[in-house]
Design a protein around this motif. Structure first.
Motif, mmCIF file in Angstrom:
data_model
loop_
_atom_site.group_PDB
_atom_site.id
_atom_site.type_symbol
_atom_site.label_atom_id
_atom_site.label_comp_id
_atom_site.label_asym_id
_atom_site.label_seq_id
_atom_site.Cartn_x
_atom_site.Cartn_y
_atom_site.Cartn_z
ATOM 1 N N ILE A 1 1.349 -1.540 0.009
ATOM 2 C CA ILE A 1 -0.335 0.112 -0.037
ATOM 3 C C ILE A 1 1.251 0.999 0.006
ATOM 4 N N PHE A 2 0.371 2.294 -0.926
ATOM 5 C CA PHE A 2 1.495 3.382 -0.976
ATOM 6 C C PHE A 2 1.025 4.919 -0.392
ATOM 7 N N ASP A 3 1.562 5.959 -0.336
ATOM 8 C CA ASP A 3 0.900 6.655 -0.070
ATOM 9 C C ASP A 3 0.510 7.781 -0.666
ATOM 10 N N LYS B 1 5.504 6.333 -1.958
ATOM 11 C CA LYS B 1 6.230 5.158 -1.083
ATOM 12 C C LYS B 1 5.276 4.371 -0.002
ATOM 13 N N PRO B 2 6.257 2.826 -0.347
ATOM 14 C CA PRO B 2 5.436 2.010 0.579
ATOM 15 C C PRO B 2 5.746 1.947 1.645
ATOM 16 N N PHE C 1 -1.699 -8.047 3.652
ATOM 17 C CA PHE C 1 -2.250 -9.986 3.456
ATOM 18 C C PHE C 1 -3.357 -10.518 1.832
ATOM 19 N N LEU C 2 -2.997 -10.798 0.871
ATOM 20 C CA LEU C 2 -4.846 -11.340 -0.362
ATOM 21 C C LEU C 2 -4.480 -12.774 -0.048
#
Length: 175
Positions: free
Chosen positions: A153-155, A159-160, A165-166
């Motif tokens: 997930i990125f902001d 940036k991560p 979890f999938l």
């Protein structure tokens, strides 16, 4: 994988024999055409063809669409429907058997060959994908090492900042 077997289920014998001759000349193994749904089902179980070419408007008590649904529920063989009619109601009924193709009469043997080739190719590719997916699923579920699939997930700046979890395997759950 050898010469493809194409089973024809067509109640008009002149049409069936002409189509059989054209497909045999194109290199297919084409057994004696079936004229009824009962003969067609028997022949599908006997020959285990690579493809079934079904006339929708079969004479007798069972039409080609009903036969197609029976074949589809019993075995993994692609179906191509043939008909002189292409109305919306017929098309909607035909979809229930999940055909690989649909052709209109009168037949053009070159068009029929193209539809058959594409249907057989797609069916084999789909089967290979199903087998691969099943192997992957079994490997994922049965491996003793903990394993998880996740996505980053990125902001707003790209940036991560986290992950989600999938899917996790049973070994990961036990941890």
């Amino acid at each position: 994988p050898g010469t493809p077997c194409v089973l024809i289920v067509e109640d008009e014998q002149i049409v069936a024999r002409d189509l059989q001759a054209g497909l045999r000349a194109a290199g297919y193994f084409v057994p004696q055409p079936a004229a009824t749904a009962e003969e067609g089902l028997r022949d599908v179980e006997h020959y285990r063809p690579d493809l079934v070419l079904l006339d929708i408007g079969l004479g007798g008590g069972t039409d080609g669409i009903t036969l197609g649904r029976q074949i589809h529920s019993r075995m993994d063989v692609p179906l191509v429907f043939a008909t002189a009619y292409s109305d919306q109601k017929t098309l909607e009924r035909a979809k229930a058997a999940e055909p690989a193709g649909y052709i209109l009469k009168p037949y053009d043997v070159h068009e029929v060959r193209t539809v058959i080739e594409m249907a057989i190719y797609k069916h084999r590719a789909d089967r290979a994908i199903r087998i691969s997916e099943e192997r992957y699923r079994l490997l994922f579920e049965e491996m003793t090492a903990a394993f998880a699939l996740h996505e980053m997930i990125f902001d707003e700046n790209g940036k991560p900042c986290d992950y989600k979890f999938l899917k996790v395997n049973p070994a990961f759950e036990r941890l």
